[in-house]
Design an enzyme around this catalytic site. Structure first.
Site, PDB file in Angstrom:
ATOM      1  N   ARG A  45       0.818  -1.225   0.000  1.00  0.00           N
ATOM      2  CA  ARG A  45       0.000   0.000   0.000  1.00  0.00           C
ATOM      3  C   ARG A  45       0.852   1.276   0.000  1.00  0.00           C
ATOM      4  O   ARG A  45       0.481   2.269   0.612  1.00  0.00           O
ATOM      5  CB  ARG A  45      -0.962   0.036   1.193  1.00  0.00           C
ATOM      6  CG  ARG A  45      -2.024  -1.064   1.186  1.00  0.00           C
ATOM      7  CD  ARG A  45      -3.170  -0.697   0.255  1.00  0.00           C
ATOM      8  NE  ARG A  45      -4.125  -1.798   0.154  1.00  0.00           N
ATOM      9  CZ  ARG A  45      -5.251  -1.872   0.846  1.00  0.00           C
ATOM     10  NH1 ARG A  45      -5.581  -0.900   1.665  1.00  0.00           N
ATOM     11  NH2 ARG A  45      -6.063  -2.889   0.693  1.00  0.00           N
ATOM     12  N   ARG A  83      -3.665   6.506   0.111  1.00  0.00           N
ATOM     13  CA  ARG A  83      -4.140   7.699   0.810  1.00  0.00           C
ATOM     14  C   ARG A  83      -3.113   8.423   1.663  1.00  0.00           C
ATOM     15  O   ARG A  83      -3.343   9.555   2.058  1.00  0.00           O
ATOM     16  CB  ARG A  83      -5.370   7.342   1.653  1.00  0.00           C
ATOM     17  CG  ARG A  83      -6.615   7.197   0.791  1.00  0.00           C
ATOM     18  CD  ARG A  83      -7.782   6.659   1.584  1.00  0.00           C
ATOM     19  NE  ARG A  83      -7.549   5.267   1.921  1.00  0.00           N
ATOM     20  CZ  ARG A  83      -8.419   4.483   2.553  1.00  0.00           C
ATOM     21  NH1 ARG A  83      -9.574   4.983   2.943  1.00  0.00           N
ATOM     22  NH2 ARG A  83      -8.144   3.227   2.805  1.00  0.00           N
ATOM     23  N   ARG A 135      -6.867  11.229  -7.564  1.00  0.00           N
ATOM     24  CA  ARG A 135      -8.041  10.366  -7.392  1.00  0.00           C
ATOM     25  C   ARG A 135      -9.345  11.152  -7.175  1.00  0.00           C
ATOM     26  O   ARG A 135     -10.427  10.573  -7.189  1.00  0.00           O
ATOM     27  CB  ARG A 135      -7.835   9.436  -6.184  1.00  0.00           C
ATOM     28  CG  ARG A 135      -7.108   8.128  -6.442  1.00  0.00           C
ATOM     29  CD  ARG A 135      -7.962   7.094  -7.173  1.00  0.00           C
ATOM     30  NE  ARG A 135      -9.344   7.038  -6.701  1.00  0.00           N
ATOM     31  CZ  ARG A 135      -9.760   6.418  -5.606  1.00  0.00           C
ATOM     32  NH1 ARG A 135      -8.919   5.767  -4.870  1.00  0.00           N
ATOM     33  NH2 ARG A 135     -11.038   6.438  -5.254  1.00  0.00           N
ATOM     34  N   ASP A 186      -6.421  -3.534  -7.337  1.00  0.00           N
ATOM     35  CA  ASP A 186      -6.983  -4.122  -6.120  1.00  0.00           C
ATOM     36  C   ASP A 186      -7.218  -5.604  -6.369  1.00  0.00           C
ATOM     37  O   ASP A 186      -7.384  -6.031  -7.518  1.00  0.00           O
ATOM     38  CB  ASP A 186      -8.295  -3.440  -5.727  1.00  0.00           C
ATOM     39  CG  ASP A 186      -8.694  -3.839  -4.309  1.00  0.00           C
ATOM     40  OD1 ASP A 186      -8.166  -3.232  -3.360  1.00  0.00           O
ATOM     41  OD2 ASP A 186      -9.490  -4.776  -4.146  1.00  0.00           O
ATOM     42  N   TYR A 208     -14.308 -12.600   0.566  1.00  0.00           N
ATOM     43  CA  TYR A 208     -15.124 -11.462   0.086  1.00  0.00           C
ATOM     44  C   TYR A 208     -16.350 -11.942  -0.680  1.00  0.00           C
ATOM     45  O   TYR A 208     -17.444 -11.406  -0.537  1.00  0.00           O
ATOM     46  CB  TYR A 208     -14.283 -10.521  -0.789  1.00  0.00           C
ATOM     47  CG  TYR A 208     -13.366  -9.640   0.030  1.00  0.00           C
ATOM     48  CD1 TYR A 208     -13.883  -8.638   0.857  1.00  0.00           C
ATOM     49  CD2 TYR A 208     -11.992  -9.805  -0.009  1.00  0.00           C
ATOM     50  CE1 TYR A 208     -13.046  -7.835   1.619  1.00  0.00           C
ATOM     51  CE2 TYR A 208     -11.146  -9.006   0.757  1.00  0.00           C
ATOM     52  CZ  TYR A 208     -11.682  -8.026   1.568  1.00  0.00           C
ATOM     53  OH  TYR A 208     -10.855  -7.238   2.330  1.00  0.00           O
TER      54      TYR A 208
HETATM   55  O1  CP3 Z   1       0.055  -1.901  -2.343  1.00  0.00           O
HETATM   56  C1  CP3 Z   1      -0.184  -1.034  -3.209  1.00  0.00           C
HETATM   57  O2  CP3 Z   1       0.261   0.140  -3.122  1.00  0.00           O
HETATM   58  C2  CP3 Z   1      -0.971  -1.424  -4.439  1.00  0.00           C
HETATM   59  C3  CP3 Z   1      -2.344  -1.195  -4.332  1.00  0.00           C
HETATM   60  C4  CP3 Z   1      -3.277  -2.154  -3.601  1.00  0.00           C
HETATM   61  C5  CP3 Z   1      -4.593  -1.756  -3.265  1.00  0.00           C
HETATM   62  N1  CP3 Z   1      -5.241  -2.836  -2.763  1.00  0.00           N
HETATM   63  C6  CP3 Z   1      -5.132  -0.415  -3.494  1.00  0.00           C
HETATM   64  C7  CP3 Z   1      -6.291   0.015  -2.701  1.00  0.00           C
HETATM   65  C8  CP3 Z   1      -3.131  -3.489  -3.220  1.00  0.00           C
HETATM   66  C9  CP3 Z   1      -1.914  -4.396  -3.303  1.00  0.00           C
HETATM   67  C10 CP3 Z   1      -4.383  -3.902  -2.700  1.00  0.00           C
HETATM   68  C11 CP3 Z   1      -4.661  -5.281  -2.250  1.00  0.00           C
HETATM   69  C12 CP3 Z   1      -5.809  -5.530  -1.375  1.00  0.00           C
HETATM   70  N2  CP3 Z   1      -7.092  -5.058  -1.495  1.00  0.00           N
HETATM   71  C13 CP3 Z   1      -5.781  -6.434  -0.295  1.00  0.00           C
HETATM   72  C14 CP3 Z   1      -4.585  -7.235   0.112  1.00  0.00           C
HETATM   73  C15 CP3 Z   1      -3.624  -6.381   0.853  1.00  0.00           C
HETATM   74  C16 CP3 Z   1      -3.993  -6.071   2.266  1.00  0.00           C
HETATM   75  O3  CP3 Z   1      -4.052  -4.888   2.598  1.00  0.00           O
HETATM   76  O4  CP3 Z   1      -4.199  -7.030   3.035  1.00  0.00           O
HETATM   77  C17 CP3 Z   1      -7.063  -6.457   0.277  1.00  0.00           C
HETATM   78  C18 CP3 Z   1      -7.498  -7.253   1.475  1.00  0.00           C
HETATM   79  C19 CP3 Z   1      -7.892  -5.578  -0.496  1.00  0.00           C
HETATM   80  C20 CP3 Z   1      -9.334  -5.285  -0.293  1.00  0.00           C
HETATM   81  C21 CP3 Z   1      -9.491  -3.838  -0.041  1.00  0.00           C
HETATM   82  N3  CP3 Z   1      -9.525  -2.871  -1.037  1.00  0.00           N
HETATM   83  C22 CP3 Z   1      -9.583  -3.155   1.211  1.00  0.00           C
HETATM   84  C23 CP3 Z   1      -9.608  -3.825   2.557  1.00  0.00           C
HETATM   85  C24 CP3 Z   1      -9.659  -1.775   0.926  1.00  0.00           C
HETATM   86  C25 CP3 Z   1      -9.660  -0.616   1.920  1.00  0.00           C
HETATM   87  C26 CP3 Z   1     -10.994  -0.006   2.096  1.00  0.00           C
HETATM   88  C27 CP3 Z   1     -10.832   1.380   2.718  1.00  0.00           C
HETATM   89  O5  CP3 Z   1     -11.251   2.342   2.076  1.00  0.00           O
HETATM   90  O6  CP3 Z   1     -10.302   1.464   3.830  1.00  0.00           O
HETATM   91  C28 CP3 Z   1      -9.614  -1.637  -0.470  1.00  0.00           C
HETATM   92  C29 CP3 Z   1      -9.615  -0.362  -1.223  1.00  0.00           C
HETATM   93  C30 CP3 Z   1      -8.278   0.074  -1.691  1.00  0.00           C
HETATM   94  N4  CP3 Z   1      -7.413  -0.706  -2.395  1.00  0.00           N
HETATM   95  C31 CP3 Z   1      -7.719   1.353  -1.538  1.00  0.00           C
HETATM   96  C32 CP3 Z   1      -6.466   1.334  -2.169  1.00  0.00           C
HETATM   97  C33 CP3 Z   1      -5.483   2.464  -2.318  1.00  0.00           C
HETATM   98  C34 CP3 Z   1      -8.376   2.518  -0.833  1.00  0.00           C
HETATM   99  C35 CP3 Z   1      -9.368   3.145  -1.763  1.00  0.00           C
HETATM  100  C36 CP3 Z   1      -9.187   4.631  -1.931  1.00  0.00           C
HETATM  101  O7  CP3 Z   1      -8.034   5.140  -1.908  1.00  0.00           O
HETATM  102  O8  CP3 Z   1     -10.209   5.275  -2.178  1.00  0.00           O
END
Ligand code: CP3
Length: 353
Positions: free
Chosen positions: A36, A40, A49, A85, A160
């Protein structure tokens, strides 16, 4: 020549510290990247974004390229991770889902019956044309910095899909796993095929390593992992073995599963902050590099505390063959980006050989 060994100025991707550490070769310094790292915590991310929903941004190659490059420019990390994602390939095969801000992925109609399985069709490169396009742009822009592709592991994706959204206890998922083992096995096998296809598309588009995120698998006891989940993860790793790119396997709360995760076939095992890396190495067994494992919450402390906790991680990793420095889970959204930039410089400085 493939994207992985193309000469780029004085340093090729193949010879980067990150890929060397993954291969357990000597490195000029311990490589660093952060799960990540794009997201944000970065003001430049929030800016690009603005007004664009998460899933839509994942389908725009120009935006994906810019967001993937942002942390590389700012923090000087040793690898880029492709911005996307884990639910993107599911969306691409027509599953009705959305990523809700502050919540995570939400699935309109959960998958719980044999009839539901038919909704999980094969993934083809055309379904994710934007990934191939963005990766092509990225490998050009990144020079010698490796690009990590990724996918969600079958168990975490299943959670999920079966729950319909994020879950603390995974009760519907476990109900299916214990109550209808054959349907569960078929569901995981289907997800393994989709995940393998998605990783192949990324490797062919230029990813020089791949990470399988099994974020929620720590919810399982070892015997259940071995019986009900490991075969699907093994299938994913075997499907991409012949490409020769490092395969990383990560989960949270996996202290009791590290041995089995090593057996599942990855080249690098990701470790959260609950197990010191020297102990993790004993559990994982020989022949694997490790990735990790500073607690992401440490970054909210003083610079001195961050340095001291970082030294603890580096000291525990000192006897390992291959170490990729990372956090034990993703960067928390309110992390001060300067703390991350300082951390990269500190690890590089401390480990320069
Ligand atoms: O690592 C990176 O920088 C690459 C981007 C990345 C995202 N998601 C971007 C994202 C990666 C590798 C993921 C993987 C992901 N997504 C996982 C496995 C990694 C982990 O953290 O365990 C999981 C479980 C998800 C499912 C998911 N998607 C979650 C739990 C969330 C967060 C929800 C929130 O808003 O708190 C997302 C959304 C997400 N994926 C965001 C980002 C940058 C946030 C959305 C936003 O910025 O509006």
């Amino acid at each position: 020549m493939s994207a992985n060994n193309r000469p780029l100025g004085h340093q090729t991707t193949y010879d980067s510290a990150f890929l060397k550490a993954c291969r357990r070769e000597p490195v000029p310094h311990t490589p660093v990247w952060f799960m990540r790292q794009a997201g944000r915590s970065l003001p430049e991310y929030l800016k690009v974004r603005e007004g664009i929903p998460m899933l839509e941004s994942c389908m725009r190659p120009d935006l994906v390229t810019e967001i993937t490059l942002q942390p590389v420019r700012r923090h000087k990390v040793d690898a880029a991770i492709y911005f996307s994602d884990i639910v993107v390939p599911l969306k691409a095969i027509g599953i009705d889902l959305d990523i809700k801000p502050g919540v995570g992925p939400v699935v309109a109609e959960p998958i719980r019956t044999r009839a539901d399985l038919a909704r999980l069709r094969d993934l083809s490169p055309e379904d994710v044309w934007y990934v191939t396009e963005a990766m092509g742009m990225l490998t050009g822009e990144l020079g010698g910095t490796p690009l990590i592709g990724f996918a969600g592991a079958p168990f975490t994706l299943a959670s999920y899909l079966v729950e319909g959204g994020p879950s603390r206890n995974h009760e519907n998922t476990k109900a299916l796993m214990y109550g209808d083992p054959q349907l569960w096995a078929d569901l995981l096998d289907r997800l393994a095929e989709i995940t393998a296809a998605f990783l192949k598309i990324q490797i062919e588009a230029g990813a020089s390593a791949v990470q399988l995120f099994d974020s929620w698998v720590g919810a399982l006891a070892p015997a259940d992992y071995r019986r009900s989940v490991m075969p699907a993860s093994v299938k994913v790793f075997e499907a991409v073995a012949s490409y020769g790119v490092p395969r990383i396997h990560f989960g949270v709360g996996t202290g009791e599963l590290l041995g089995l995760m090593g057996e599942a076939g990855a080249d690098v095992v990701g470790v959260d902050w609950r197990v010191p890396l020297d102990e993790a190495a004993r559990r994982v067994g020989p022949g694997k590099a490790l990735q990790g494992n500073l607690d992401p919450a440490v970054l909210f402390s003083t610079p001195e505390a961050v340095e001291s906790k970082t030294r603890e991680v580096l000291d525990a990793a000192a006897g390992l063959d291959g170490h990729v420095f990372n956090l034990g889970h993703g960067v928390l959204p309110t992390t001060d980006p300067d703390a991350l930039t300082r951390l990269v410089a500190y690890v590089h400085e401390r480990t320069a050989r």
